[in-house]
Motif scaffolding. Structure first.
Motif, PDB file in Angstrom:
ATOM      1  N   LEU A  28      -5.402   4.273  -7.458  1.00 19.44           N
ATOM      2  CA  LEU A  28      -4.632   3.097  -7.055  1.00 19.44           C
ATOM      3  C   LEU A  28      -4.386   2.168  -8.241  1.00 19.44           C
ATOM      4  N   ARG A  33      -5.875  -2.499  -6.059  1.00 20.17           N
ATOM      5  CA  ARG A  33      -7.132  -1.763  -5.839  1.00 20.17           C
ATOM      6  C   ARG A  33      -8.129  -2.631  -5.091  1.00 20.17           C
ATOM      7  N   ARG A  93      -4.034  -5.089  -0.698  1.00 21.59           N
ATOM      8  CA  ARG A  93      -5.450  -4.780  -0.950  1.00 21.59           C
ATOM      9  C   ARG A  93      -6.229  -4.693   0.351  1.00 21.59           C
ATOM     10  N   LEU A  96      -5.282  -1.460   2.081  1.00 23.10           N
ATOM     11  CA  LEU A  96      -5.852  -0.297   1.408  1.00 23.10           C
ATOM     12  C   LEU A  96      -7.365  -0.201   1.604  1.00 23.10           C
ATOM     13  N   PHE A  99      -7.597   1.378   4.970  1.00 24.77           N
ATOM     14  CA  PHE A  99      -7.179   2.777   4.870  1.00 24.77           C
ATOM     15  C   PHE A  99      -8.294   3.632   4.265  1.00 24.77           C
ATOM     16  N   THR A 100      -8.909   3.146   3.183  1.00 20.75           N
ATOM     17  CA  THR A 100      -9.951   3.919   2.515  1.00 20.75           C
ATOM     18  C   THR A 100     -11.146   4.156   3.422  1.00 20.75           C
TER      19      THR A 100
END
Length: 260
Positions: A28, A33, A93, A96, A99-100
């Motif tokens: 990313l 990130r 951010r 994400l 999502f992670t």
């Protein structure tokens, strides 16, 4: 022998989770990130939830796992509030981070929870869930590169998403998935309807594995990289190795919950 703690599986699962998360974070761009400590902490919490003895029924795991996801989102939001200094991709951010945690924390939990089925069933369920999509990978590679690639030509399946994947390889992979499911089920019957149940399992879980592989290809193409890393020589990164399992595991989980 080590039931119900399975320390070897626990160690491998934890290490693979952290390595895959490290690879994904490195892919990313720096400005979007997520905070690594929050991601690693959330994923370790997902691992812990899978092993805590407070809920030993296979269906009891999901409420606490959902709480981990919610807590991860709230903590990430608080972190961004604390460090706010003006507009700087905060919304991306936060998205994400969620999502992670879903991708590398929740999806693998479907695979791990199969290990907590009754002992003999658990071993076979885990074996089928790993071997069927991995058999698909091997069958697709062998068929696409060495057989039909030379005899029948190459017809790309998704030229923009994954140029090396061909329809010939996909068919070979699905045949390999069905073959693995039928072989395992013939030695230790666990799936219903005999050979027809094994064929259906191989097709559904094998297809889910293909989608898992393509999902990671989607991420890599969007982030303009070829492999997640070079952690596993010849295969790319840990993420490149486990991508098919991430989508295959929920489908296999539904199968084994249905036939319990």
């Amino acid at each position: 022998w080590f039931s119900p703690w399975f320390p070897i599986l626990f160690s491998c699962y934890t290490v693979a989770t952290l390595l895959a998360a490290r690879e994904l974070l490195k892919l990313l761009p720096a400005d979007v990130r997520p905070e690594p400590l929050l991601v690693y902490g959330s994923l370790l919490a997902c691992v812990a939830v899978n092993w805590l003895p407070a809920w030993r029924s296979i269906l009891d795991i999901w409420p606490p796992l959902l709480r981990v996801v919610v807590a991860s989102f709230i903590l990430s939001t608080l972190w961004e509030m604390w460090n706010f200094s003006g507009p700087r991709q905060i919304t991306l951010r936060l998205a994400l981070t969620c999502f992670t945690v879903l991708y590398l924390g929740v999806l693998p939990s479907f695979l791990i929870q199969l290990r907590f089925l009754p002992n003999e069933q658990a071993t076979l369920a885990l074996a089928l869930t790993v071997f069927v999509p991995k058999g698909n990978d091997i069958g697709a590679y062998f068929t696409g590169k060495f057989l039909t690639g030379r005899l029948l030509g190459r017809h790309p399946m998704t030229p923009k998403l994954s140029p090396k994947k061909t329809w010939q390889g996909g068919i070979g992979g699905m045949l390999a998935s069905v073959g693995v499911a039928c072989a395992v089920n013939s030695i230790h019957p666990i799936l219903p309807w005999g050979i027809w149940g094994a064929i259906a399992f191989g097709l559904s879980v094998g297809l889910a594995g293909i989608f898992g592989d393509l999902a990671e290809s989607l991420l890599k193409r969007d982030l303009q990289t070829k492999d997640a890393s070079q952690t596993v020589p010849g295969f790319g990164g840990v993420l490149d190795v486990i991508d098919s399992l991430l989508f295959a595991a929920p489908v296999a989980y539904v199968w084994f919950m249905w036939i319990r």
